[in-house]
Write a protein that holds these residues in place. Structure first.
Motif, PDB file in Angstrom:
ATOM      1  N   LEU A  56      26.837  26.591 -21.929  1.00  0.00           N
ATOM      2  CA  LEU A  56      26.333  25.373 -22.413  1.00  0.00           C
ATOM      3  C   LEU A  56      25.305  24.639 -21.660  1.00  0.00           C
ATOM      4  O   LEU A  56      24.240  24.314 -22.201  1.00  0.00           O
ATOM      5  N   TRP A  57      25.557  24.929 -20.046  1.00  0.00           N
ATOM      6  CA  TRP A  57      24.403  23.927 -19.961  1.00  0.00           C
ATOM      7  C   TRP A  57      23.014  24.363 -19.268  1.00  0.00           C
ATOM      8  O   TRP A  57      21.824  24.163 -19.959  1.00  0.00           O
ATOM      9  N   VAL A  58      22.788  25.929 -19.514  1.00  0.00           N
ATOM     10  CA  VAL A  58      22.079  26.744 -19.782  1.00  0.00           C
ATOM     11  C   VAL A  58      21.274  26.406 -20.419  1.00  0.00           C
ATOM     12  O   VAL A  58      20.386  26.353 -21.249  1.00  0.00           O
ATOM     13  N   VAL A  59      21.900  26.819 -22.338  1.00  0.00           N
ATOM     14  CA  VAL A  59      21.480  26.151 -23.662  1.00  0.00           C
ATOM     15  C   VAL A  59      21.283  25.053 -23.342  1.00  0.00           C
ATOM     16  O   VAL A  59      20.205  24.761 -24.153  1.00  0.00           O
ATOM     17  N   PHE A  60      21.742  23.851 -23.120  1.00  0.00           N
ATOM     18  CA  PHE A  60      20.690  23.070 -23.008  1.00  0.00           C
ATOM     19  C   PHE A  60      19.514  22.656 -22.229  1.00  0.00           C
ATOM     20  O   PHE A  60      18.812  22.103 -22.362  1.00  0.00           O
ATOM     21  N   PHE A  61      19.675  22.983 -20.998  1.00  0.00           N
ATOM     22  CA  PHE A  61      18.512  23.403 -20.239  1.00  0.00           C
ATOM     23  C   PHE A  61      17.032  23.802 -20.881  1.00  0.00           C
ATOM     24  O   PHE A  61      16.040  23.475 -21.396  1.00  0.00           O
ATOM     25  N   LEU A  62      17.608  24.747 -22.003  1.00  0.00           N
ATOM     26  CA  LEU A  62      16.798  25.630 -22.387  1.00  0.00           C
ATOM     27  C   LEU A  62      16.118  25.481 -23.340  1.00  0.00           C
ATOM     28  O   LEU A  62      14.867  25.040 -23.493  1.00  0.00           O
ATOM     29  N   ILE A  75       9.803  25.118 -11.456  1.00  0.00           N
ATOM     30  CA  ILE A  75      10.020  26.402 -11.277  1.00  0.00           C
ATOM     31  C   ILE A  75      11.971  26.027 -10.593  1.00  0.00           C
ATOM     32  O   ILE A  75      13.024  26.995 -10.959  1.00  0.00           O
ATOM     33  N   CYS A  76      12.191  24.837 -10.558  1.00  0.00           N
ATOM     34  CA  CYS A  76      13.719  23.828 -10.356  1.00  0.00           C
ATOM     35  C   CYS A  76      14.099  24.868 -11.411  1.00  0.00           C
ATOM     36  O   CYS A  76      15.672  25.610 -11.612  1.00  0.00           O
ATOM     37  N   GLY A  77      13.522  24.407 -13.111  1.00  0.00           N
ATOM     38  CA  GLY A  77      14.390  24.434 -13.704  1.00  0.00           C
ATOM     39  C   GLY A  77      14.531  26.078 -14.188  1.00  0.00           C
ATOM     40  O   GLY A  77      16.190  26.513 -14.618  1.00  0.00           O
ATOM     41  N   VAL A  78      13.497  27.305 -13.780  1.00  0.00           N
ATOM     42  CA  VAL A  78      13.849  28.456 -13.722  1.00  0.00           C
ATOM     43  C   VAL A  78      15.125  28.508 -13.106  1.00  0.00           C
ATOM     44  O   VAL A  78      15.923  29.879 -13.391  1.00  0.00           O
ATOM     45  N   LEU A  79      14.951  27.933 -11.578  1.00  0.00           N
ATOM     46  CA  LEU A  79      16.392  28.462 -10.916  1.00  0.00           C
ATOM     47  C   LEU A  79      17.934  28.115 -11.340  1.00  0.00           C
ATOM     48  O   LEU A  79      18.406  29.005 -11.120  1.00  0.00           O
ATOM     49  N   THR A  80      17.225  27.140 -11.623  1.00  0.00           N
ATOM     50  CA  THR A  80      18.941  26.427 -12.648  1.00  0.00           C
ATOM     51  C   THR A  80      19.467  27.406 -13.135  1.00  0.00           C
ATOM     52  O   THR A  80      20.780  27.743 -13.460  1.00  0.00           O
ATOM     53  N   ILE A  81      18.636  27.567 -14.144  1.00  0.00           N
ATOM     54  CA  ILE A  81      19.377  28.764 -15.606  1.00  0.00           C
ATOM     55  C   ILE A  81      19.727  30.441 -14.869  1.00  0.00           C
ATOM     56  O   ILE A  81      20.978  30.540 -15.068  1.00  0.00           O
ATOM     57  N   ILE A  86      23.469  33.988 -13.592  1.00  0.00           N
ATOM     58  CA  ILE A  86      23.463  35.139 -12.991  1.00  0.00           C
ATOM     59  C   ILE A  86      24.945  35.220 -12.516  1.00  0.00           C
ATOM     60  O   ILE A  86      26.268  35.973 -12.765  1.00  0.00           O
ATOM     61  N   LEU A  87      25.495  33.759 -11.470  1.00  0.00           N
ATOM     62  CA  LEU A  87      26.900  33.716 -10.607  1.00  0.00           C
ATOM     63  C   LEU A  87      28.321  34.108 -11.249  1.00  0.00           C
ATOM     64  O   LEU A  87      28.806  34.808 -11.585  1.00  0.00           O
ATOM     65  N   PRO A  88      28.033  32.622 -12.420  1.00  0.00           N
ATOM     66  CA  PRO A  88      29.636  33.544 -13.152  1.00  0.00           C
ATOM     67  C   PRO A  88      29.482  35.109 -13.636  1.00  0.00           C
ATOM     68  O   PRO A  88      30.878  35.137 -13.983  1.00  0.00           O
ATOM     69  N   THR A  89      28.387  35.030 -14.592  1.00  0.00           N
ATOM     70  CA  THR A  89      28.824  36.877 -14.345  1.00  0.00           C
ATOM     71  C   THR A  89      29.191  37.849 -13.548  1.00  0.00           C
ATOM     72  O   THR A  89      29.824  38.737 -14.328  1.00  0.00           O
ATOM     73  N   VAL A 143      15.727  18.154 -12.200  1.00  0.00           N
ATOM     74  CA  VAL A 143      15.916  18.938 -13.554  1.00  0.00           C
ATOM     75  C   VAL A 143      16.410  18.020 -14.156  1.00  0.00           C
ATOM     76  O   VAL A 143      16.458  17.282 -15.630  1.00  0.00           O
ATOM     77  N   SER A 144      17.452  17.381 -14.285  1.00  0.00           N
ATOM     78  CA  SER A 144      19.357  16.696 -15.136  1.00  0.00           C
ATOM     79  C   SER A 144      17.887  14.945 -15.622  1.00  0.00           C
ATOM     80  O   SER A 144      17.818  14.845 -16.166  1.00  0.00           O
ATOM     81  N   THR A 145      17.579  14.644 -14.000  1.00  0.00           N
ATOM     82  CA  THR A 145      17.428  13.385 -14.111  1.00  0.00           C
ATOM     83  C   THR A 145      15.665  13.319 -14.488  1.00  0.00           C
ATOM     84  O   THR A 145      15.782  12.599 -15.956  1.00  0.00           O
ATOM     85  N   LYS A 146      15.478  14.512 -14.928  1.00  0.00           N
ATOM     86  CA  LYS A 146      14.138  14.346 -15.923  1.00  0.00           C
ATOM     87  C   LYS A 146      14.407  15.080 -17.252  1.00  0.00           C
ATOM     88  O   LYS A 146      14.082  13.393 -18.265  1.00  0.00           O
ATOM     89  N   ILE A 147      14.770  15.764 -17.469  1.00  0.00           N
ATOM     90  CA  ILE A 147      15.647  15.734 -19.290  1.00  0.00           C
ATOM     91  C   ILE A 147      16.281  14.519 -19.621  1.00  0.00           C
ATOM     92  O   ILE A 147      15.987  14.198 -21.122  1.00  0.00           O
ATOM     93  N   ILE A 148      17.561  14.236 -18.830  1.00  0.00           N
ATOM     94  CA  ILE A 148      18.116  13.146 -19.287  1.00  0.00           C
ATOM     95  C   ILE A 148      17.319  11.718 -19.263  1.00  0.00           C
ATOM     96  O   ILE A 148      17.202  10.809 -19.748  1.00  0.00           O
TER      97      ILE A 148
END
Lengths: 200, 162
Positions: A56-62, A75-81, A86-89, A143-148
């Motif tokens: 859900l966070w991925v969808v939000f960031f995208l 770069i931070c955004g791509v790394l976060t996504i 990857i890890l949960p999958t 990333v979150s601070t910038k988006i929110i």
């Protein structure tokens, strides 16, 4: 009721039980396999919920990726996504493999070796996740601070309250990840004891 | 030993043994089913370790009773009531009410014993010798004798009081 009477009743009951054996080979084997799977279902449910939150966070960031207007925030955004996908999958895939192991096909020892290998892979993934989650915290915050709030924290100085919040988050993460890793080990460790028994 | 068919055959043949262990260590059908499945799973886990040095039933009693005791510790539920196991009720359908009453009374007496005593009582009722009981429980035969005498005394006292 005397002891001899108890014995007679017990014996009568045993005879009745002998007469009505209900289980078939098929039921017994299914029961065993189901029991094995059940041992991991709680863990898998928790991991699935965790993965869903990450996705859900991925969808939000995208959806909000356009708001990241500098190359380093991107770069931070791509790394976060990437991290959140990857890890949960990988963890879910590993758990699915362990849970779906056909323990009744082949000898138990052979299956146990496959299980231990898969378990170690899962634990390594979790360990990796712990170290990466600290990194994630540092890339997720800008990333979150910038988006929110539309603020570039690389260009603004930290307020004392923000520093305290970050420290509290780090302390919480330290204990939470340690607890999570210990829980994993506890669930999977019993298999190693059995392997030792088999070798002895 | 070691394949699934051998295992299923053994469980099918000795399912009564597992039923009896679950019936003395649980108080309701749900717990009983859960313990039954756990015992079967544990038996499967250790099936490869079974060596023909011991009788299969001795080995099964050992695993089943250990599993039941661990299960009891985990669930931390103390026995409160003594309902008659459902499958035993159906077993007694073909019998008369007197048998049902005797069965209830039997379980009432067993449930008043502590965890280890219940196991010893079960094996005693199964007609096992002290040596066999010792081999299943890990106690030494003289200790088994002492404990069984105490159980008999306890039962006598309970029977006189009831």
């Amino acid at each position: 009721m005397e002891l001899e009477e108890l014995r007679a009743t017990w014996s009568e009951m045993s005879q009745e039980l002998e007469k009505q054996k209900k289980l078939t080979n098929e039921i017994i084997l299914k029961m065993t396999q189901d029991r094995y799977r059940k041992k991991f279902s709680k863990l898998r449910n928790l991991e699935t919920v965790g993965a869903m939150i990450c996705y859900l966070w991925v969808v939000f960031f995208l959806f909000n990726f356009g708001k990241l207007d500098t190359w380093y925030l991107q770069i931070c955004g791509v790394l976060t996504i990437g991290f959140l996908i990857i890890l949960p999958t990988l963890v879910l895939k590993s758990l699915k493999k362990i849970q779906n192991l056909d323990i009744l096909n082949g000898s138990y020892k052979k299956n146990l070796v496959i299980y231990i290998k898969e378990k170690n892979r899962l634990l390594k993934l979790q360990q990796m996740g712990i170290y990466l989650s600290y990194l994630l915290l540092f890339i997720l915050v800008p990333v979150s601070t910038k988006i929110i709030s539309n603020k570039n924290i690389f260009l603004t100085s930290f307020k004392p309250l923000q520093v305290i919040a970050l420290v509290v988050a780090l302390i919480f993460m330290f204990f939470f990840t340690r607890w999570g890793y210990k829980s994993y080990k506890k669930i999977t460790n019993s298999a190693e004891d059995i392997l030792r028994d088999l070798d002895s | 030993m070691g394949n699934a068919k051998d295992f299923a055959d053994v469980i099918r043949k000795h399912q009564g043994l597992i039923y009896k262990v679950t019936s003395i260590y649980t108080n309701n059908e749900q717990d009983r089913e859960d313990l039954f499945q756990e015992i079967v799973y544990q038996l499967w886990k250790y099936f490869d370790t079974f060596r023909n040095e011991a009788k299969i039933s001795t080995w099964m009693y050992r695993v089943a009773m250990n599993t039941a005791i661990t299960h009891l510790k985990k669930s931390k539920r103390s026995p409160s009531s003594v309902p008659l196991p459902e499958y035993l009720l159906s077993a007694s359908d073909t019998k008369d009410e007197v048998f049902e009453e005797r069965l209830k009374s039997l379980y009432l007496h067993i449930k008043q014993l502590n965890t280890l005593e219940k196991g010893l009582m079960l094996l005693l009722l199964e007609g096992k010798s002290y040596k066999e009981i010792a081999s299943i429980t890990g106690l030494n035969p003289s200790n088994v004798g002492t404990r069984i005498s105490r159980i008999k005394q306890k039962l006598k006292q309970n029977m006189t009081n009831s």
